[in-house]
Write an enzyme that holds these catalytic residues in place. Structure first.
Site, PDB file in Angstrom:
ATOM      1  N   GLU A 116       0.803  -1.221   0.000  1.00 28.12           N
ATOM      2  CA  GLU A 116       0.000   0.000   0.000  1.00 28.12           C
ATOM      3  C   GLU A 116       0.836   1.271   0.000  1.00 28.12           C
ATOM      4  O   GLU A 116       0.535   2.210  -0.736  1.00 28.12           O
ATOM      5  CB  GLU A 116      -0.943  -0.022   1.205  1.00 28.12           C
ATOM      6  CG  GLU A 116      -1.902  -1.209   1.167  1.00 28.12           C
ATOM      7  CD  GLU A 116      -3.003  -1.113   2.207  1.00 28.12           C
ATOM      8  OE1 GLU A 116      -3.400   0.012   2.550  1.00 28.12           O
ATOM      9  OE2 GLU A 116      -3.459  -2.166   2.685  1.00 28.12           O
ATOM     10  N   TYR A 117       1.861   1.340   0.825  1.00 28.42           N
ATOM     11  CA  TYR A 117       2.667   2.559   0.915  1.00 28.42           C
ATOM     12  C   TYR A 117       4.146   2.222   0.880  1.00 28.42           C
ATOM     13  O   TYR A 117       4.883   2.480   1.840  1.00 28.42           O
ATOM     14  CB  TYR A 117       2.328   3.319   2.197  1.00 28.42           C
ATOM     15  CG  TYR A 117       0.895   3.739   2.270  1.00 28.42           C
ATOM     16  CD1 TYR A 117       0.406   4.794   1.496  1.00 28.42           C
ATOM     17  CD2 TYR A 117      -0.006   3.061   3.094  1.00 28.42           C
ATOM     18  CE1 TYR A 117      -0.926   5.176   1.544  1.00 28.42           C
ATOM     19  CE2 TYR A 117      -1.338   3.436   3.155  1.00 28.42           C
ATOM     20  CZ  TYR A 117      -1.793   4.490   2.384  1.00 28.42           C
ATOM     21  OH  TYR A 117      -3.107   4.858   2.429  1.00 28.42           O
TER      22      TYR A 117
END
Length: 309
Positions: free
Chosen positions: A150-151
């Protein structure tokens, strides 16, 4: 030959056989809340076919790998090694247990193709081979690796990591791969990796994204599903990723709506695999309500050819 024209009836039945209830099910994430109960209890509930142990939050680019299991145990001190017996018990029940990489916090990225292969070697030796008694989960042989990217520090080389992990599959033991992309297409981090076609399961997060979650209604959710169904490489199973409670994510859809209005439609997709729920902690009743509707026992006959010659 007889005086009458011999009638030859040739019937070719080319069935795309249905995926039975044995080939679909519910996936969930375990490991991010101390109050969700043990992994063994999650498996013994009879609700899940796949469980992602979350998360390995630090890895790649020379970073020392680190797990976070939110108080269930302490990986650095070795107390998580007791999970090996629970994992084996889950696998004995026919549940596939995967290690999930990434999540919404941590220090993870890949710096190069070589780095991806080094991370894959670490993951195989530590979590898949069953030989590393010093790993955070002990001498465990998990079924595969989940990409919940996700990040990350970079969006590159996740396809290389997928290829490297897939190379460890053997006829005796397959390394299963799953991915949890966001529902907007293309996913910023995993699109190139998904296009390799190496992911057995793709549980798309149809939440936290107003353009493709339940905030656009049943029709909008189904339309987003259809886009993913057409986009996914052949042979990969597609899962409807949902929050299991209003507090689990934006775009929450009530389970009766999913069971009665969404699943009867999307189950006909050729790559339908089931439902993914975030997460075990939030799943107090959602899976119990939708479980009867997750898998269809209907036999789909396709490409029926009857020819008279």
């Amino acid at each position: 030959m007889a005086t009458k024209t011999l009638l030859i009836l040739s019937i070719l039945l080319a069935f795309s056989l249905f995926r039975s209830s044995e080939a679909c099910g519910i996936s969930t994430y375990w490991g991010q809340n101390l109050y969700e109960g043990t992994l063994l209890l999650a498996c013994q509930s009879g609700l899940y076919k796949y469980i992602n142990v979350a998360f390995l939050i630090d890895f790649g680019c020379g970073v020392t790998p680190r797990m976070n299991l939110a108080g269930h145990c302490d990986p650095p001190s070795g107390t998580c090694r007791r999970l090996v017996t629970e994992i084996q018990a889950c696998q004995d029940l026919g549940i596939k247990v995967l290690l999930s990489l990434g999540g919404s916090a941590g220090n993870y990225s890949l710096c190069s193709t070589d780095d991806a292969y080094q991370v894959a070697a670490y993951l195989y030796d530590t979590f898949l081979s069953g030989t590393s008694s010093t790993g955070p989960l002990g001498a465990v042989a998990l079924d595969g690796i989940d990409f919940d990217i996700e990040y990350p520090g970079t969006t590159k080389y996740w396809d290389d990591l997928a290829r490297a992990l897939a190379s460890y599959s053997t006829p005796a033991k397959k390394v299963y791969l799953s991915a949890a992309p966001q529902c907007p297409i293309p996913d910023r981090n995993l699109d190139t990796a998904i296009k390799t076609g190496l992911f057995d399961y793709v549980w798309v997060q149809f939440y936290n994204n107003p353009g493709c979650d339940y905030r656009s209604g049943v029709s909008g959710l189904i339309a987003a599903w259809n886009q993913w169904s057409a986009y996914l490489p052949e042979g990969n199973q597609l899962f409807l990723g949902l929050p299991a409670a209003p507090g689990a994510g934006a775009g929450y859809a009530p389970p009766d709506v999913i069971a009665n209005q969404v699943l009867p439609v999307i189950r006909s997709s050729k790559n339908y695999g089931g439902v993914m729920l975030w997460s075990r902690f939030y799943d107090t009743s959602f899976s119990k309500i939708i479980q009867p509707a997750v898998c269809s026992n209907t036999l789909h006959h396709e490409n029926l050819l009857i020819s008279m010659v």
